[in-house]
Scaffold this active site. Structure first.
Site, short mmCIF file in Angstrom:
data_model
loop_
_atom_site.label_atom_id
_atom_site.label_comp_id
_atom_site.label_asym_id
_atom_site.label_seq_id
_atom_site.Cartn_x
_atom_site.Cartn_y
_atom_site.Cartn_z
N SER A 141 4.15 6.00 0.96
CA SER A 141 4.51 5.26 -0.25
C SER A 141 5.91 5.69 -0.71
CB SER A 141 3.43 5.44 -1.32
OG SER A 141 3.55 4.50 -2.35
N ASP B 85 -2.38 -4.10 1.96
CA ASP B 85 -1.52 -3.10 1.31
C ASP B 85 -0.70 -3.71 0.18
OD1 ASP B 85 0.11 -0.81 0.90
OD2 ASP B 85 0.23 -0.43 3.06
N HIS C 70 -3.59 0.48 0.87
CA HIS C 70 -2.46 1.39 0.75
C HIS C 70 -2.73 2.78 1.33
CE1 HIS C 70 1.51 2.15 -0.85
NE2 HIS C 70 1.11 3.09 -1.69
#
Length: 301
Positions: A112, A252, A279
C-alpha cells in the site's frame, strides 16, 4: 495458515532523537538478502503483514519494522504536518538498513503506502537493493482518488451518500460514518469475515494514535485530504533497475488503473493478480501469496 514463526531478534535502532522498532525472523547472515517489509498507512504497523515471516522457513530472512509514529516506534502526537514527510520515512528506512548492516544486500516488499515509499527508495538506485515487490499500491494519489470515486459510486444504495454527508460536515469521527466506511472496507480492503487478528491489531493501532494517518492520509482510505493527496511516484519509477514484482487483488482498492503506471514504466516488471483478494492478499490468499513471493525471491540473481 499456521501461526507466524517466532522472531530471531527484536529491538529498536536509534533514529535521531527517536527510535524505530524492528523484528527479524531468520538468520540475517545466511547468505541470502533479507526481505524488508514496509507497511502501509502511512501510520499503520507491521502487524497485518506479520505472516510474511513464514518465508523465513524457506530460507529467506524477513525484517519487519514499525514506521516512526506508530506501533513499537516513537510516538510523536504533537508533531505537525511539516514533520511527517515522505523524506522522513525514506531516511528512516535507510537508517534501519544501515543499523542492521544489511544495506549491502536486501530486497524490499512495500505494501500500500509502503509500496510507493519502497518504489521511491528503489528509484534512487541504492547499491544494495537486489529486488522490489510492490503490493497493493497505487502509483499516485491523484489516480487513487479518481478510482475511489468509481468504487464509492458502486457501493450499496445510500452508503456513499452517508459518507459524503459526514465528509462535508466534518463529522467523520461519528459512529454512522464508521459503519458506512466499514461497508467499503469489507469490499475493498479485507474481505475476510471476521477480520483476522493481525489486521485488527494494525487497525486499532491506527485508531489509538491516528497522528500520522490523519495528517498524511485523512479520515479513511477513500477520503484522502492529507498531505499525500497530490503525491505520486510516476515521475521516477522508470529509474528502478531491479527486478520488480507487482501484486494486487481483483477486488483491491488499489485498482488496476492505479497500478498500471508501475507496469508501464518499470523496465523489469511482472504483475501477479490475486482473484480472491482485495487489499490484503497476504491474509486473504496466504498460501498462494507466500508461494508467489517465494518463487520471486528464489529467482533473483
Amino acid at each position: 495458515m499456521s501461526q507466524s514463526p517466532r522472531p530471531s531478534a527484536k529491538g529498536t535502532v536509534p533514529y535521531g532523537e527517536h527510535e524505530t522498532w524492528y523484528r527479524v525472523t531468520g538468520d540475517l547472515n545466511c547468505g541470502r538478502p533479507p526481505l524488508v517489509v514496509v507497511h502501509g498507512g502511512p501510520g499503520s504497523t507491521h502487524d497485518y503483514l506479520l505472516n510474511i515471516a513464514k518465508l523465513a522457513e524457506h530460507g529467506h530472512p524477513v525484517v519487519h519494522y514499525d514506521q516512526i509514529g506508530n506501533g513499537g516506534s516513537s510516538h510523536l502526537p504533537d508533531r505537525g504536518a511539516d514533520f511527517w514527510t515522505v523524506e522522513l520515512f525514506l531516511d528512516e528506512l535507510a537508517n534501519l538498513l544501515r543499523h542492521l548492516r544489511i544495506d549491502d544486500g536486501y530486497v524490499l516488499l512495500g505494501q500500500s503506502w509502503g509500496g510507493l515509499l519502497a518504489a521511491k527508495h528503489a528509484a534512487a538506485r541504492p547499491a544494495g537493493l537486489r529486488g522490489l515487490i510492490i503490493a497493493n499500491s497505487p502509483a499516485s494519489y491523484p489516480l487513487w482518488l479518481q478510482e475511489m470515486k468509481v468504487l464509492r459510486d458502486r457501493l450499496p444504495e445510500g452508503v456513499n451518500e452517508t459518507l459524503l454527508r459526514h465528509e462535508a460536515a466534518g463529522t467523520t469521527g461519528s459512529e454512522e460514518y464508521f459503519e458506512a466506511m466499514r461497508v467499503f472496507y469489507e469490499k475493498h480492503v479485507c474481505r475476510l469475515k471476521p477480520w483476522p487478528r493481525d489486521y485488527l491489531a494494525s487497525f486499532y493501532e491506527v485508531y489509538n494514535d491516528p497522528t500520522v494517518y490523519s495528517t498524511m492520509n485523512g479520515p479513511s482510505e477513500f477520503h484522502v485530504i492529507g498531505t499525500l493527496r497530490d503525491w505520486s511516484v510516476v515521475d521516477c519509477v522508470a529509474d528502478i533497475e531491479v527486478p520488480t514484482l507487482l501484486i494486487s487483488g481483483a477486488h483491491d482498492e488499489a485498482t488496476p488503473v492505479t497500478v498500471q503506471p508501475f507496469q508501464d514504466l518499470i523496465p523489469d516488471v511482472r504483475w501477479e493478480m490475486f482473484a480472491e483478494s482485495s487489499h490484503m492478499p497476504n491474509l486473504e490468499e496466504p498460501e498462494r501469496f507466500i508461494a508467489v513471493v517465494r518463487e520471486y525471491l528464489d529467482g533473483l540473481p
